[in-house]
Design a protein around this motif. Structure first.
Motif, PDB file in Angstrom:
ATOM      1  N   ARG A   1     -54.759  43.336  -9.550  1.00  0.00           N
ATOM      2  CA  ARG A   1     -54.320  44.410 -10.447  1.00  0.00           C
ATOM      3  C   ARG A   1     -54.998  44.290 -11.801  1.00  0.00           C
ATOM      4  O   ARG A   1     -55.028  43.233 -12.416  1.00  0.00           O
ATOM      5  CB  ARG A   1     -52.801  44.340 -10.612  1.00  0.00           C
ATOM      6  CG  ARG A   1     -52.249  45.413 -11.538  1.00  0.00           C
ATOM      7  CD  ARG A   1     -50.750  45.307 -11.735  1.00  0.00           C
ATOM      8  NE  ARG A   1     -50.026  45.566 -10.505  1.00  0.00           N
ATOM      9  CZ  ARG A   1     -48.778  46.028 -10.480  1.00  0.00           C
ATOM     10  NH1 ARG A   1     -48.136  46.276 -11.610  1.00  0.00           N
ATOM     11  NH2 ARG A   1     -48.171  46.223  -9.343  1.00  0.00           N
TER      12      ARG A   1
ATOM     13  N   ASP B   1     -51.126  48.363 -14.952  1.00  0.00           N
ATOM     14  CA  ASP B   1     -49.802  48.672 -14.429  1.00  0.00           C
ATOM     15  C   ASP B   1     -49.489  50.159 -14.459  1.00  0.00           C
ATOM     16  O   ASP B   1     -48.602  50.621 -13.742  1.00  0.00           O
ATOM     17  CB  ASP B   1     -48.717  47.939 -15.236  1.00  0.00           C
ATOM     18  CG  ASP B   1     -48.885  46.435 -15.189  1.00  0.00           C
ATOM     19  OD1 ASP B   1     -49.187  45.911 -14.102  1.00  0.00           O
ATOM     20  OD2 ASP B   1     -48.713  45.786 -16.236  1.00  0.00           O
TER      21      ASP B   1
ATOM     22  N   ASP C   1     -44.974  48.095  -7.112  1.00  0.00           N
ATOM     23  CA  ASP C   1     -45.064  46.658  -6.817  1.00  0.00           C
ATOM     24  C   ASP C   1     -44.813  46.338  -5.349  1.00  0.00           C
ATOM     25  O   ASP C   1     -44.995  45.188  -4.934  1.00  0.00           O
ATOM     26  CB  ASP C   1     -44.034  45.884  -7.657  1.00  0.00           C
ATOM     27  CG  ASP C   1     -44.366  45.918  -9.137  1.00  0.00           C
ATOM     28  OD1 ASP C   1     -45.553  45.746  -9.476  1.00  0.00           O
ATOM     29  OD2 ASP C   1     -43.445  46.122  -9.946  1.00  0.00           O
TER      30      ASP C   1
END
Length: 381
Positions: A129, A132, A361
Motif C-alpha cells: 500500500r 489509504d 482493508d
C-alpha cells in the motif's frame, strides 16, 4: 503453505437495463443498459474470488467457459505463466477484444481468491500500500437523448455540492456545443476544479485541434480521446496542442500501450482492468508509465468488481517522480451515471468520504457480493 488449486470457474453475465428516456452515453452514442460478465472462481479450499470482463456479450462468457476448462486443477497463480502462454499461443486473437477481456476477468478473480486465501488485500500482493485514500473525479456530464443543457448544469451543481474537486464531462458533439458545455462546467465548478474533457474519439485530428483551440481558455486538466485510439498519426499531430492528452480505455495489454507510452503520444495512460488483460497487465502498464515518467489514471466504468480492482491497483501505484509534493492527484475515475452493477452488487459500495474514496482493508478486492442483487441482475434469470 500449499498453493490452492482452481476447482471451478463460472461466467455470470449481468445487466441493468434502462427505460428509453434514461439512456445516456457519449458522442459515439447512447447506452441503454450497463452490462458486464463476472467471473466466479472457487478454489479447492472453498475460497471464492470474483473478476469482471467488460460488457455482457455471450462471446465473452463462452470464452471464459473455454478458458475454465484448461485451468481446472491449475495452481492459483494470478498473472502467471498461464496468461503469457495464452497470449503467445493465441496471438492471432490476443491483441485485443473479448479474448483479452475474458482472460483478464479470470486473472482478477485469481488475485481476489489469492488475497482471500492469504487474508491480505490485493494491493499488498501488487507491491504494498502506498496510500489509504484515493482522490476521485466524478465521471458525469453525459450525453443524453435531448441533451438538455439545464439538466446538464444541474448535474454539475450536485457534483460540486458533493465535494468533487475534479469532474469529467462528455464533449465531441460539435465545436459550439463543446465550448458551451466546458464554459458551464468551469462557471459552476470554479477556477480550482479539475475539468476533464472526453471526446470519445469522435473527431478527426483537424477537428479535434479546432475544438481544443477554443477550449484552452477553460484550462482543461486533460483532453481524453480527442481522436480514435488507433489513429496514432493523429495523436502525433495533436502533441503540440498545449493541453494534456489522455487515452487507453480501448487499448489492450502491455503491447498496445508500449508505443503509446514510449513515443509519448499521450500524457496520461488509462488502461481499464476489465479490458486490458486484468490486474497483472494493468500493473505492468503502470510500471511502463513510471519508466517513461507518464501519468497513470485507470479508466473505470464497469461494475463494482472492476471498480474494486482499480482501487486496489491505485493503492499500490508508487508516487513518481515526486515524493511528498504531487502537482496533481493520482485520480480515481468515479462514474456517477446510473449503474446498479456498481451500486447494488456489493454489500458496501464505494462512496465519497470527506472528498475521498477509502482503500478497503479487507482481504482480496475488499468487497462482498450481494447474492440477492446478483440473482436480480443475472441475464440468465
Amino acid at each position: 503453505m500449499t498453493v490452492p488449486q482452481i476447482a471451478r470457474i463460472e461466467a455470470v453475465a449481468v445487466r441493468d437495463a434502462f427505460a428509453p428516456d434514461d439512456a445516456y452515453g457519449s458522442a459515439r452514442g447512447l447506452v441503454h443498459a450497463r452490462a458486464a460478465t463476472l467471473v466466479r472462481l472457487e478454489t479447492t479450499d472453498g475460497v471464492v474470488g470474483w473478476g469482471e470482463a467488460w460488457g455482457s456479450s455471450r462471446a465473452t462468457a463462452v470464452l471464459i467457459d473455454e478458458l475454465a476448462g484448461g485451468l481446472a486443477g491449475a495452481r492459483l497463480e494470478p498473472s502467471g505463466s498461464w496468461l503469457t502462454r495464452l497470449f503467445n499461443q493465441g496471438y492471432h486473437h490476443s491483441s485485443g477484444g473479448h479474448h483479452v477481456a475474458a482472460a483478464g476477468a479470470i486473472d482478477i478473480a485469481m488475485w481476489d481468491a489469492l488475497g482471500r486465501t492469504l487474508g491480505v488485500p490485493v494491493h499488498v500482493l501488487l507491491g504494498g500500500r502506498t496510500r489509504d485514500r484515493l482522490t476521485p473525479y466524478a465521471s458525469a456530464g453525459y450525453v443524453t437523448r435531448d441533451n438538455d443543457h439545464g439538466r446538464f448544469a444541474d448535474g454539475l451543481r450536485e457534483l460540486a455540492a458533493d465535494g468533487y474537486t475534479g469532474v469529467k464531462i462528455k464533449l465531441g458533439l460539435g465545436f459550439d456545443s463543446d465550448v458551451a458545455r466546458a464554459r458551464t462546467a468551469r462557471e459552476i465548478l470554479g477556477p480550482d476544479a479539475a475539468i476533464l474533457l472526453d471526446f470519445n474519439g469522435n473527431y478527426t485530428a483537424d477537428q479535434a485541434r479546432r475544438s481544443i483551440d477554443r477550449l484552452r481558455e477553460f484550462a482543461p486538466g486533460w483532453i481524453e480521446e480527442p481522436v480514435s485510439p488507433d489513429d496514432r498519426s493523429g495523436w502525433a499531430l495533436l502533441r503540440g496542442c498545449g493541453v494534456p492528452l489522455a487515452a487507453g480505455e480501448a487499448v489492450y495489454t502491455r503491447y498496445g500501450f508500449r508505443d503509446l507510452i514510449a513515443e509519448r503520444l499521450v500524457d496520461v495512460v488509462q488502461p481499464d482492468v476489465s479490458k486490458c488483460g486484468g490486474l497483472g497487465e494493468a500493473r505492468v502498464i503502470a510500471h511502463l508509465a513510471q519508466t517513461w515518467n507518464v501519468r497513470f489514471s485507470p479508466h473505470v466504468w464497469g461494475g463494482v468488481v472492476a471498480q474494486a480492482a482499480s482501487v486496489q491497483l491505485l493503492a499500490a501505484v508508487p508516487d513518481y517522480p515526486h515524493v511528498d509534493h504531487p502537482a496533481e492527484p493520482l485520480w480515481l475515475e468515479h462514474d456517477r451515471g446510473r449503474n446498479a452493477l456498481r451500486d447494488d452488487l456489493a454489500t458496501r459500495p464505494f462512496t465519497l468520504v470527506d472528498g475521498a474514496v477509502l482503500v478497503p482493508d479487507g482481504p482480496g478486492l475488499g468487497i462482498e457480493i450481494d447474492e440477492d442483487a446478483l440473482d436480480r441482475l443475472r441475464v440468465d434469470r
